[in-house]
Scaffold this motif. Structure first.
Motif, PDB file in Angstrom:
ATOM      1  N   THR A 169      39.504 -18.321 -12.604  1.00 32.45           N
ATOM      2  CA  THR A 169      39.212 -17.315 -11.580  1.00 32.45           C
ATOM      3  C   THR A 169      37.797 -16.752 -11.708  1.00 32.45           C
ATOM      4  N   ALA A 170      37.156 -17.016 -12.834  1.00 26.60           N
ATOM      5  CA  ALA A 170      35.784 -16.524 -13.017  1.00 26.60           C
ATOM      6  C   ALA A 170      34.815 -17.155 -12.027  1.00 26.60           C
ATOM      7  N   ARG A 171      35.157 -18.323 -11.496  1.00 26.32           N
ATOM      8  CA  ARG A 171      34.228 -18.939 -10.540  1.00 26.32           C
ATOM      9  C   ARG A 171      34.117 -18.087  -9.270  1.00 26.32           C
ATOM     10  N   ALA A 172      35.150 -17.321  -8.959  1.00 25.92           N
ATOM     11  CA  ALA A 172      35.090 -16.446  -7.784  1.00 25.92           C
ATOM     12  C   ALA A 172      34.155 -15.258  -8.035  1.00 25.92           C
ATOM     13  N   THR A 173      34.300 -14.614  -9.198  1.00 27.19           N
ATOM     14  CA  THR A 173      33.443 -13.456  -9.461  1.00 27.19           C
ATOM     15  C   THR A 173      31.999 -13.875  -9.714  1.00 27.19           C
ATOM     16  N   GLU A 174      31.809 -15.032 -10.344  1.00 22.55           N
ATOM     17  CA  GLU A 174      30.436 -15.490 -10.568  1.00 22.55           C
ATOM     18  C   GLU A 174      29.742 -15.826  -9.250  1.00 22.55           C
ATOM     19  N   ALA A 175      30.497 -16.344  -8.294  1.00 22.40           N
ATOM     20  CA  ALA A 175      29.898 -16.660  -6.987  1.00 22.40           C
ATOM     21  C   ALA A 175      29.450 -15.399  -6.263  1.00 22.40           C
ATOM     22  N   ALA A 176      30.049 -14.252  -6.630  1.00 20.92           N
ATOM     23  CA  ALA A 176      29.681 -12.991  -5.979  1.00 20.92           C
ATOM     24  C   ALA A 176      28.227 -12.598  -6.261  1.00 20.92           C
ATOM     25  N   ILE A 177      27.623 -13.190  -7.293  1.00 22.61           N
ATOM     26  CA  ILE A 177      26.218 -12.896  -7.608  1.00 22.61           C
ATOM     27  C   ILE A 177      25.313 -13.250  -6.425  1.00 22.61           C
ATOM     28  N   LEU A 178      25.771 -14.153  -5.563  1.00 18.69           N
ATOM     29  CA  LEU A 178      24.953 -14.566  -4.429  1.00 18.69           C
ATOM     30  C   LEU A 178      24.812 -13.454  -3.394  1.00 18.69           C
ATOM     31  N   PHE A 179      25.663 -12.407  -3.482  1.00 18.49           N
ATOM     32  CA  PHE A 179      25.480 -11.231  -2.641  1.00 18.49           C
ATOM     33  C   PHE A 179      24.238 -10.438  -3.049  1.00 18.49           C
ATOM     34  N   VAL A 180      23.947 -10.455  -4.341  1.00 15.01           N
ATOM     35  CA  VAL A 180      22.990  -9.515  -4.921  1.00 15.01           C
ATOM     36  C   VAL A 180      21.613  -9.547  -4.259  1.00 15.01           C
ATOM     37  N   PRO A 181      20.968 -10.707  -4.121  1.00 10.72           N
ATOM     38  CA  PRO A 181      19.616 -10.670  -3.547  1.00 10.72           C
ATOM     39  C   PRO A 181      19.586 -10.120  -2.132  1.00 10.72           C
ATOM     40  N   HIS A 182      20.624 -10.409  -1.352  1.00  7.00           N
ATOM     41  CA  HIS A 182      20.647  -9.940   0.030  1.00  7.00           C
ATOM     42  C   HIS A 182      20.838  -8.433   0.087  1.00  7.00           C
ATOM     43  N   ILE A 183      21.711  -7.907  -0.784  1.00  3.19           N
ATOM     44  CA  ILE A 183      21.925  -6.455  -0.827  1.00  3.19           C
ATOM     45  C   ILE A 183      20.653  -5.754  -1.291  1.00  3.19           C
ATOM     46  N   MET A 184      19.994  -6.313  -2.309  1.00  4.81           N
ATOM     47  CA  MET A 184      18.791  -5.676  -2.846  1.00  4.81           C
ATOM     48  C   MET A 184      17.646  -5.705  -1.831  1.00  4.81           C
ATOM     49  N   ARG A 185      17.536  -6.789  -1.090  1.00  6.66           N
ATOM     50  CA  ARG A 185      16.487  -6.836  -0.065  1.00  6.66           C
ATOM     51  C   ARG A 185      16.770  -5.835   1.053  1.00  6.66           C
ATOM     52  N   SER A 186      18.052  -5.573   1.273  1.00  7.79           N
ATOM     53  CA  SER A 186      18.444  -4.664   2.343  1.00  7.79           C
ATOM     54  C   SER A 186      18.350  -3.198   1.943  1.00  7.79           C
ATOM     55  N   THR A 187      18.777  -2.884   0.698  1.00  8.89           N
ATOM     56  CA  THR A 187      18.890  -1.471   0.304  1.00  8.89           C
ATOM     57  C   THR A 187      18.052  -1.099  -0.909  1.00  8.89           C
ATOM     58  N   GLY A 188      17.389  -2.083  -1.535  1.00  9.77           N
ATOM     59  CA  GLY A 188      16.592  -1.789  -2.712  1.00  9.77           C
ATOM     60  C   GLY A 188      17.417  -1.858  -3.992  1.00  9.77           C
ATOM     61  N   PHE A 189      16.751  -1.532  -5.099  1.00  2.02           N
ATOM     62  CA  PHE A 189      17.387  -1.657  -6.417  1.00  2.02           C
ATOM     63  C   PHE A 189      18.183  -0.384  -6.729  1.00  2.02           C
ATOM     64  N   ALA A 190      19.248  -0.197  -5.999  1.00  3.47           N
ATOM     65  CA  ALA A 190      20.134   0.947  -6.218  1.00  3.47           C
ATOM     66  C   ALA A 190      21.445   0.426  -6.801  1.00  3.47           C
ATOM     67  N   PRO A 191      22.028   1.127  -7.774  1.00  2.68           N
ATOM     68  CA  PRO A 191      23.262   0.652  -8.397  1.00  2.68           C
ATOM     69  C   PRO A 191      24.370   0.405  -7.370  1.00  2.68           C
ATOM     70  N   PHE A 192      25.045  -0.717  -7.504  1.00  2.74           N
ATOM     71  CA  PHE A 192      26.195  -1.017  -6.659  1.00  2.74           C
ATOM     72  C   PHE A 192      27.129  -1.953  -7.414  1.00  2.74           C
ATOM     73  N   ALA A 193      28.351  -2.062  -6.908  1.00  2.00           N
ATOM     74  CA  ALA A 193      29.333  -2.970  -7.477  1.00  2.00           C
ATOM     75  C   ALA A 193      30.211  -3.494  -6.358  1.00  2.00           C
ATOM     76  N   ILE A 194      30.738  -4.677  -6.549  1.00  2.90           N
ATOM     77  CA  ILE A 194      31.721  -5.194  -5.605  1.00  2.90           C
ATOM     78  C   ILE A 194      33.051  -4.511  -5.887  1.00  2.90           C
ATOM     79  N   SER A 195      33.721  -4.095  -4.829  1.00  7.51           N
ATOM     80  CA  SER A 195      34.963  -3.343  -4.995  1.00  7.51           C
ATOM     81  C   SER A 195      36.037  -3.893  -4.069  1.00  7.51           C
ATOM     82  N   ILE A 196      37.282  -3.805  -4.507  1.00  8.00           N
ATOM     83  CA  ILE A 196      38.417  -4.163  -3.667  1.00  8.00           C
ATOM     84  C   ILE A 196      38.996  -2.876  -3.091  1.00  8.00           C
ATOM     85  N   ALA A 197      38.926  -2.728  -1.791  1.00  7.27           N
ATOM     86  CA  ALA A 197      39.452  -1.528  -1.125  1.00  7.27           C
ATOM     87  C   ALA A 197      40.906  -1.755  -0.766  1.00  7.27           C
ATOM     88  N   ARG A 198      41.746  -0.794  -1.103  1.00  7.33           N
ATOM     89  CA  ARG A 198      43.180  -0.912  -0.785  1.00  7.33           C
ATOM     90  C   ARG A 198      43.624   0.324  -0.011  1.00  7.33           C
TER      91      ARG A 198
END
Length: 198
Positions: free
Chosen positions: A169-198
């Motif tokens: 299952t680690a291949r799913a969380t490791e693939a999430a790293i591909l979000f990072v550059p797009h988020i950083m280009r959009s919002t800058g180097f501000a702390p964030f995390a991927i979250s599951i909303a329920r």
């Protein structure tokens, strides 16, 4: 108190080491030098891989004897960088660094976690405006429970921690790293995390 070796003395490793020491653990931080890493891994109960993911497999496979029977907490992502230095692609598509480590170190209990966020969130999850999620991937239930307890020491509430199952299952969380550059280009180097909303 647990004896912990943090491999990697950059921002991620230093941040984790400071927080774990503050929580009462005996922590040793070492750079990538093979001799220092071997000595630290030999004497620790838990080893945290905070080295750059692109070289982690080769570096840790060389410590097979020292890591025998140990818990290896892998917080790295193995990526190639784009021209701007941000992650551009996965080194192990269809797999993951954690899976590669577990295959190379069959007598080590590899647990993947804390790799779906910027490093400040690893040790201060409550500072985000919304509740973050820390994921666990690994084959050994006892190892994952030990890592879960470490996460609590770092400020993670138990309900913020999600066990995804085996190391695959680690291949799913490791693939999430591909979000990072797009988020950083959009919002800058501000702390964030991927979250599951329920």
């Amino acid at each position: 108190m647990t004896t912990i070796a943090v491999l990697g003395n950059g921002r991620v490793g230093g941040n984790l080491a400071t927080a774990l020491t503050r929580a009462g653990h005996e922590v040793t931080v070492v750079d990538r030098a093979p001799g220092a890493a071997a000595d630290a891994a030999r004497t620790a109960r838990i080893v945290i891989n905070a080295t750059p993911g692109a070289g982690s497999l080769e570096r840790l496979a060389a410590l097979r004897e020292e890591l025998h029977g140990k818990i290896l907490v892998d917080v790295s992502n193995a990526t190639t960088d784009g021209p701007d230095g941000l992650p551009a692609d996965l080194i192990y598509p269809g797999s993951s660094l954690a899976e590669q480590l577990q295959e190379a170190l069959p007598e080590t209990h590899v647990v993947k976690t804390l790799n779906t966020m910027l490093f400040p969130v690893m040790t201060a999850p409550a500072t985000l405006a919304q509740t973050p999620t820390a994921f666990l991937s690994g084959e050994d239930p006892l190892a994952k429970q030990t890592v879960r307890e470490l996460l609590v020491d770092l400020g993670w509430h138990k309900e913020w921690i999600t066990d995804l199952g085996g190391i695959r299952t680690a291949r799913a969380t490791e693939a999430a790293i591909l979000f990072v550059p797009h988020i950083m280009r959009s919002t800058g180097f501000a702390p964030f995390a991927i979250s599951i909303a329920r």
